[in-house]
Design a protein around this motif. Structure first.
Motif, PDB file in Angstrom:
ATOM      1  N   ALA A 347       0.811  -1.222   0.000  1.00 29.58           N
ATOM      2  CA  ALA A 347       0.000   0.000   0.000  1.00 29.58           C
ATOM      3  C   ALA A 347       0.845   1.273   0.000  1.00 29.58           C
ATOM      4  O   ALA A 347       0.322   2.358  -0.217  1.00 29.58           O
ATOM      5  N   ARG A 348       2.123   1.134   0.260  1.00 31.40           N
ATOM      6  CA  ARG A 348       2.958   2.328   0.420  1.00 31.40           C
ATOM      7  C   ARG A 348       3.395   2.860  -0.937  1.00 31.40           C
ATOM      8  O   ARG A 348       3.930   2.124  -1.767  1.00 31.40           O
ATOM      9  N   ASP A 349       3.187   4.166  -1.151  1.00 31.47           N
ATOM     10  CA  ASP A 349       3.549   4.797  -2.413  1.00 31.47           C
ATOM     11  C   ASP A 349       4.972   5.341  -2.404  1.00 31.47           C
ATOM     12  O   ASP A 349       5.548   5.608  -3.455  1.00 31.47           O
ATOM     13  N   ASP A 350       5.515   5.548  -1.208  1.00 32.91           N
ATOM     14  CA  ASP A 350       6.847   6.158  -1.118  1.00 32.91           C
ATOM     15  C   ASP A 350       7.908   5.236  -1.710  1.00 32.91           C
ATOM     16  O   ASP A 350       7.771   4.006  -1.679  1.00 32.91           O
ATOM     17  N   PRO A 351       8.971   5.819  -2.224  1.00 38.14           N
ATOM     18  CA  PRO A 351      10.076   4.986  -2.704  1.00 38.14           C
ATOM     19  C   PRO A 351      10.828   4.382  -1.531  1.00 38.14           C
ATOM     20  O   PRO A 351      10.706   4.846  -0.395  1.00 38.14           O
ATOM     21  N   PRO A 352      11.616   3.349  -1.765  1.00 37.26           N
ATOM     22  CA  PRO A 352      12.465   2.816  -0.696  1.00 37.26           C
ATOM     23  C   PRO A 352      13.458   3.879  -0.265  1.00 37.26           C
ATOM     24  O   PRO A 352      13.851   4.739  -1.052  1.00 37.26           O
ATOM     25  N   ASP A 353      13.855   3.840   0.970  1.00 35.51           N
ATOM     26  CA  ASP A 353      14.748   4.866   1.504  1.00 35.51           C
ATOM     27  C   ASP A 353      15.774   4.189   2.399  1.00 35.51           C
ATOM     28  O   ASP A 353      15.482   3.865   3.552  1.00 35.51           O
ATOM     29  N   ILE A 354      16.951   3.933   1.852  1.00 38.60           N
ATOM     30  CA  ILE A 354      18.028   3.340   2.634  1.00 38.60           C
ATOM     31  C   ILE A 354      19.101   4.404   2.818  1.00 38.60           C
ATOM     32  O   ILE A 354      19.774   4.797   1.860  1.00 38.60           O
ATOM     33  N   ASP A 355      19.235   4.899   4.047  1.00 36.99           N
ATOM     34  CA  ASP A 355      20.321   5.822   4.343  1.00 36.99           C
ATOM     35  C   ASP A 355      21.577   4.998   4.588  1.00 36.99           C
ATOM     36  O   ASP A 355      21.541   4.007   5.331  1.00 36.99           O
ATOM     37  N   VAL A 356      22.674   5.396   3.981  1.00 41.71           N
ATOM     38  CA  VAL A 356      23.927   4.677   4.187  1.00 41.71           C
ATOM     39  C   VAL A 356      24.980   5.659   4.678  1.00 41.71           C
ATOM     40  O   VAL A 356      25.216   6.700   4.058  1.00 41.71           O
ATOM     41  N   ASP A 357      25.592   5.325   5.817  1.00 43.68           N
ATOM     42  CA  ASP A 357      26.703   6.107   6.343  1.00 43.68           C
ATOM     43  C   ASP A 357      28.013   5.546   5.818  1.00 43.68           C
ATOM     44  O   ASP A 357      28.193   4.325   5.736  1.00 43.68           O
ATOM     45  N   PHE A 358      28.930   6.452   5.507  1.00 47.16           N
ATOM     46  CA  PHE A 358      30.277   6.100   5.103  1.00 47.16           C
ATOM     47  C   PHE A 358      31.245   6.836   6.021  1.00 47.16           C
ATOM     48  O   PHE A 358      30.870   7.804   6.679  1.00 47.16           O
ATOM     49  N   ALA A 359      32.468   6.388   6.095  1.00 48.49           N
ATOM     50  CA  ALA A 359      33.472   7.120   6.852  1.00 48.49           C
ATOM     51  C   ALA A 359      33.489   8.569   6.373  1.00 48.49           C
ATOM     52  O   ALA A 359      33.532   8.842   5.176  1.00 48.49           O
ATOM     53  N   TRP A 360      33.444   9.488   7.308  1.00 42.95           N
ATOM     54  CA  TRP A 360      33.221  10.904   6.991  1.00 42.95           C
ATOM     55  C   TRP A 360      34.254  11.455   6.007  1.00 42.95           C
ATOM     56  O   TRP A 360      33.924  12.291   5.167  1.00 42.95           O
ATOM     57  N   ASP A 361      35.488  10.980   6.087  1.00 43.16           N
ATOM     58  CA  ASP A 361      36.521  11.529   5.226  1.00 43.16           C
ATOM     59  C   ASP A 361      36.604  10.809   3.879  1.00 43.16           C
ATOM     60  O   ASP A 361      37.450  11.141   3.050  1.00 43.16           O
ATOM     61  N   GLU A 362      35.744   9.833   3.656  1.00 41.94           N
ATOM     62  CA  GLU A 362      35.668   9.162   2.360  1.00 41.94           C
ATOM     63  C   GLU A 362      34.446   9.595   1.555  1.00 41.94           C
ATOM     64  O   GLU A 362      34.370   9.337   0.354  1.00 41.94           O
ATOM     65  N   ARG A 363      33.485  10.237   2.216  1.00 39.62           N
ATOM     66  CA  ARG A 363      32.186  10.471   1.585  1.00 39.62           C
ATOM     67  C   ARG A 363      32.281  11.322   0.328  1.00 39.62           C
ATOM     68  O   ARG A 363      31.695  10.986  -0.711  1.00 39.62           O
ATOM     69  N   ASP A 364      33.002  12.427   0.389  1.00 34.83           N
ATOM     70  CA  ASP A 364      33.042  13.323  -0.769  1.00 34.83           C
ATOM     71  C   ASP A 364      33.652  12.632  -1.982  1.00 34.83           C
ATOM     72  O   ASP A 364      33.160  12.771  -3.114  1.00 34.83           O
ATOM     73  N   ASP A 365      34.726  11.896  -1.753  1.00 31.62           N
ATOM     74  CA  ASP A 365      35.335  11.164  -2.865  1.00 31.62           C
ATOM     75  C   ASP A 365      34.382  10.112  -3.403  1.00 31.62           C
ATOM     76  O   ASP A 365      34.277   9.913  -4.619  1.00 31.62           O
TER      77      ASP A 365
END
Length: 1014
Positions: A347-365
């Protein structure tokens, strides 16, 4: 005339003075049935406009005003083109045109409109622009407005129809002062010095229909045209299904089959033998994912996660066995009874939403790699809409009225920090505060969401306007809510310092020959880790190191995984009144569920709603809601919906409860508990994901404390300042070495049972100097004397002074005083300065600070000699103060030692002895570590203050009366004398403060006798 076109909102940044909601309300009051808000060069406020129009039953006409400034060539016409959207093609085209840039000269925009304006209706008051477009576009009007009839001649000459436009940005004349303030802020000048004629968007007022009709009464055809344009522009929703990236690399071209193959292989890796129960759950999820069309999304997330060193998939997606099998999440949803339907259901219309954390100093790359993989033309970062907050509005208004930055900040501090109120200040401050209030909550600009990324199946500028961020990313013009409403599926790729802490600690252990097999590592099952968490020994441990969390651990005496999951969710601010009852029930007090229908639903949380999905489950069990209704109710509560909407849902809930035989008392109790989820709260899969990272951190703290604390300090992470972690390291029995020219690296690291201070901690030390030291040491050998430093290193004067002040040369100086070290080094260097500024003495105004954060890399393999002996000569008081200034702490003692002479006469107890003084009034000395201001139920401010002395960390509370009296003393970092009564709250010992003093204030016999019963 029922159609009003060409109104601007506050999203015409730093010029418009009203949000779209106010403009829609005024249009409704005027009896308008159609309205076009056309902000300049953007669609930032589109979703707010559409929501408000829908609520007021007004037909929204989507559009924008495209500006053409002074031309680079004489042939470039100036003015504005109003573009109104007829259909989806027109919306896509408008997005493409807006994406070509904002403001200034836009010959490319003009060419783009002439090339293709399908689905758009264009209008302009500029004769030059009309001439450039006439005969080249399918729908073009000459616009007449209450303030401009310039297009009449062009209309006649070019045979163009007339269109009535409001061309307005104000709702009444009184808005002009706020408008002028915004223009001054935009131009960085004062209101009195605004350039002549620069009123931004002019003084056009949104006129009542009678006045508007009178102004243009000679051209009735223009009003008819406005209604015709509005009738043609029926495109009122930008949502057209969910927008996913495709996945052309799927086996056989079928993303669903590729996902099934990967999920089954992943399940075998996770579980070994896949049981019928696991296979059944997997097939169930895969079927829903396939039918909802989300297979490509999971494949994309799988590819992204594979690019990183460590990840934490969280949010409701952690309830998915498919995500767990892929390795996108790391908590077993079957073992921990995670509710998949909170993530996805039919019944849910929203898309799936998986938040993923990465090491903070790797995220931008990582984000740049994702953009490169999918193509920049298909990707964009999500924006944040920055608003004027009360303090920033006040400061900016003050500067616009001629006050300096310092004067504005000082006045703001009096108003906001000391709650004096602007009315108590001398004129013109009350007037400045009044005008500042007019711009509070208005948008002031865009910034970039920390991790939101959208990937489209084709050029993304056909779905939304795209700009360039300050960091040179493609930037989608909407923030996350608007992005989701448009159907663009946001990938949340977020930074997490604790993942870098775990990564770096494990790398440090690898360097020492200690290898951790990730497939065999089970920190949540380790008895020693569980026992440490049950005692609240978690300083530095992700998400459970705050004073409130550590106290909750002590109160409950539980450190197992299941209870850590509960604690990380129940500790949300709005649930404070239920935490005491939770602790009471956990310790064995009798309890019952709110209603028998909740038996088996809330048992694991002792009958208390803890997780977001508990709201949905309760609505289903008690009121008979279906999954979709229950999820909508959860969102309404979480987003703090307005009273009218919430009241409607409350009525539905109570009506459903009555129909199910649930009495009003139980329904009221359930509703009150559900309301504690307004704002900040977690779903259980999210809490479980965080708890797994907590256990990995805690296990490292228990078994390899030096490597763990070094990694915490290296990543500048956690709840506290570095001083608190250095003190904790000493309390844990660890040595603290360095900074030392031979031992230290850029980052902190562990050496045997010690933490070696990193060069990164030295204020004023340049990154180039750190690299030079490490490079020279690696290429040749350790340094053996002060003489070698100048001959082998070409360091700037400021770098040498910073290293001397931090004690980095002590092991090479043979007990030589640091001032003499500096003199010797500078003389040997030649005494001159190069490009590093003017003359500077050794101990000149250095302040604690840190160079740029470290890059993501394991500790470097520099040679490691034995630790140098501690110099025999004790450091002078001046040297200690400079060391404190350079590092923010002292290498081998607590900073309170700097005030030793002031502290010595004071009668006090030590923090480690608090438990022996329960119920008594005591006096302590403390260094502030952290504090948190909260509001009581009556709206009064109180403060939870944590301090430490030479022996222990301790927690205190200032209730409103005491906090109001002493709050000014808590604004700075300084030693405090605190007095109060020692309290025991379910085993958690703290001090209820009644008095706070600085060391410069009254000491000694101040206050009642110590350690006496109250």
């Amino acid at each position: 005339m029922k159609s009003r076109l060409g109104i601007r909102s506050a999203y015409s940044l730093l010029s418009g003075v009203h949000r779209p909601e106010a403009i829609v309300a005024r249009a409704a009051d005027f009896g308008a049935t159609s309205l076009a808000i056309t902000d300049r060069d953007n669609l930032y406020g589109l979703h707010s406009f559409l929501d408000a129009a829908r609520e007021r039953r007004i037909n929204p006409v989507i559009g924008a005003e495209l500006r053409f400034g002074e031309g680079q060539g004489h042939e470039q016409p100036t003015g504005s083109i109003f573009a109104f959207v007829k259909d989806r093609d027109g919306f896509a085209r408008l997005c493409e045109v807006l994406s070509r840039g904002t403001g200034g000269t836009r010959p490319d925009r003009l060419a783009a409109l002439r090339e293709n304006s399908r689905g758009l209706v264009l209008a302009s008051t500029s004769p030059g622009l009309l001439a450039a477009l006439a005969g080249k576009v399918p729908a073009l009007y000459a616009a007449v407005t209450p303030a401009s009839l310039h297009a009449l001649g062009a209309a006649k000459a070019l045979g163009l129809p007339l269109l009535a436009l409001d061309d307005a940005s104000l709702l009444e004349k009184e808005d002009l002062a706020a408008h002028r303030l915004l223009r001054a802020i935009a131009l960085g000048t004062t209101v009195g010095a605004l350039p002549e004629g620069d009123e931004g968007m002019g003084e056009g007022i949104f006129l009542p229909p009678e006045a508007f009709s009178r102004r243009l009464a000679s051209w009735p055809e223009a009003f008819r045209a406005a209604d015709e344009v509005a009738a043609a522009c029926t495109f009122g929703s930008v949502f057209n299904g969910l927008v996913f990236p495709d996945y052309p690399g799927a086996a056989g071209g079928d993303p669903a089959e590729e996902l099934r193959r990967r999920a089954l292989a992943g399940a075998e890796r996770r579980y070994g033998e896949v049981s019928d129960a696991i296979l059944g759950r997997l097939e169930y999820e895969l079927d829903i994912i396939r039918r909802k069309g989300f297979s490509a999304y999971f494949l994309v997330m799988d590819d992204i996660v594979a690019m990183a060193s460590r990840t934490c998939g969280r949010g409701s997606g952690a309830a998915s066995l498919v995500a767990y099998s892929l390795g996108v999440t790391n908590v077993d949803p079957i073992a921990h009874n995670l509710y998949f339907e909170r993530f996805l259901n039919e019944a849910r219309d929203d898309p799936p939403d998986i938040d993923v954390d990465f090491a903070w100093d790797e995220r931008d790359d990582l984000i740049r790699r994702v953009i490169a993989a999918f193509g920049e033309e298909r990707c964009a970062r999500v924006a944040n809409h920055n608003l004027f907050r009360p303090r920033s509005a006040f400061r900016e208004a003050a500067k616009a009225y001629g006050y300096s930055e310092g004067e504005a900040s000082a006045a703001a501090r009096r108003v906001f920090d000391f709650s004096e109120g602007a009315s108590s200040l001398d004129p013109p401050w009350p007037e400045i505060a009044r005008l500042a209030g007019r711009i509070e909550g208005l948008p002031r600009g865009l910034s970039m969401h920390c991790g939101g990324l959208v990937v489209a199946p084709g050029p993304i500028d056909r779905y939304a306007p795209i700009e360039r961020s300050a960091e040179d990313y493609p930037l989608l013009a909407w923030e996350k809510e608007g992005t989701e409403v448009a159907g663009l599926v946001k990938l949340d790729l977020l930074g997490n310092r604790s993942l870098a802490v775990i990564r770096d600690a494990l790398a440090n252990l690898e360097e020492e020959g200690i290898h951790m097999d990730p497939d065999l590592w089970r920190p949540a099952e380790d008895p020693e880790t569980i026992a440490a968490l049950a005692k609240g020994d978690s300083l530095g441990v992700f998400y459970i190191e705050s004073p409130a969390m550590r106290r909750l651990q002590v109160k409950t005496g539980r450190g197992d995984f299941e209870h850590i999951v509960i604690h990380s969710s129940i500790i949300r601010p709005a649930a404070n009144r239920f935490i005491g009852e939770y602790v009471r029930r956990l310790k064995g007090a009798p309890w019952r569920n709110i209603h028998p229908r909740l038996d088996g639903v809330l048992d694991e949380t002792y009958g208390i709603l803890c997780y977001q999905e508990d709201v949905s489950k309760t609505a289903i069990a008690l009121a008979g809601f279906d999954e979709s209704e229950a999820d909508r109710l959860r969102k309404i509560i979480a987003k703090k919906a307005d009273g009218e909407r919430l009241a409607a849902w409350k009525e539905r809930f109570f009506r459903g409860c009555l129909a199910k035989g649930v009495d009003e008392t139980a329904a009221t109790e359930a509703w009150d508990m559900m309301l504690s989820f307004d704002g900040y709260s977690f779903c259980k899969p999210h809490s479980a994901s965080y708890a797994m990272v907590s256990f990995q951190s805690a296990w490292l703290r228990v078994h390899f404390p030096a490597a763990f604390m070094a990694a915490v300090l290296s990543n500048q992470g956690g709840y506290y300042r570095p001083q608190a972690y250095i003190s904790e390291a000493r309390r844990m029995g660890l040595g603290v070495l360095g900074p030392d020219l031979n031992l230290s690296r850029r980052n902190y690291y562990s050496f045997k049972n010690a933490v070696v201070i990193g060069f990164m901690s030295v204020a004023g030390l340049s990154l180039s100097a750190i690299e030079a030291i490490e490079g020279e040491r690696l290429r040749n050998r350790p340094f053996r004397s002060l003489d070698e430093i100048v001959s082998r290193l070409d360091l700037a004067r400021d770098d040498l002074i910073a290293l001397v002040a931090a004690g980095a040369f002590d092991s090479l100086a043979g007990g030589l005083a640091r001032s003499l070290q500096a003199r010797l080094l500078l003389i040997s260097r030649g005494g001159g300065d190069r490009a590093d500024g003017g003359q500077k003495s050794l101990f000149a105004d250095s302040r604690p600070g840190q160079p740029p954060p470290p890059k993501a890399s394991p500790p470097r393999q520099t040679p490691r000699p034995p630790p140098p002996p501690i110099p025999g000569a004790s450091r002078t008081e001046a040297e200690l103060w400079q060391e404190f200034s350079a590092l923010g702490y002292l290498r081998d003692r607590h900073p309170l030692s700097l005030w030793e002479r002031d502290i010595a006469p004071i009668e006090r107890i030590m923090a480690r002895d608090l438990g022996a003084h329960l119920g008594r009034r005591v006096r302590l000395i403390g260094w502030p570590v952290t504090q948190k201001e909260v509001l009581t139920l009556g709206g009064l401010a109180m403060n939870f203050l944590s301090l430490e002395d030479e022996t222990a960390l301790y927690d205190t509370v200032l209730f409103p009366e005491a906090y109001g009296r002493y709050r000014k003393l808590l604004l700075d970092q300084q030693p405090l004398i605190v007095e109060g009564i020692v309290k025991d709250e379910d085993g958690a010992i703290g001090v209820e403060l009644s008095r706070v003093l600085t060391l410069a204030g009254p000491t000694g016999a101040a206050g009642p006798p110590l350690s006496q019963p109250t």
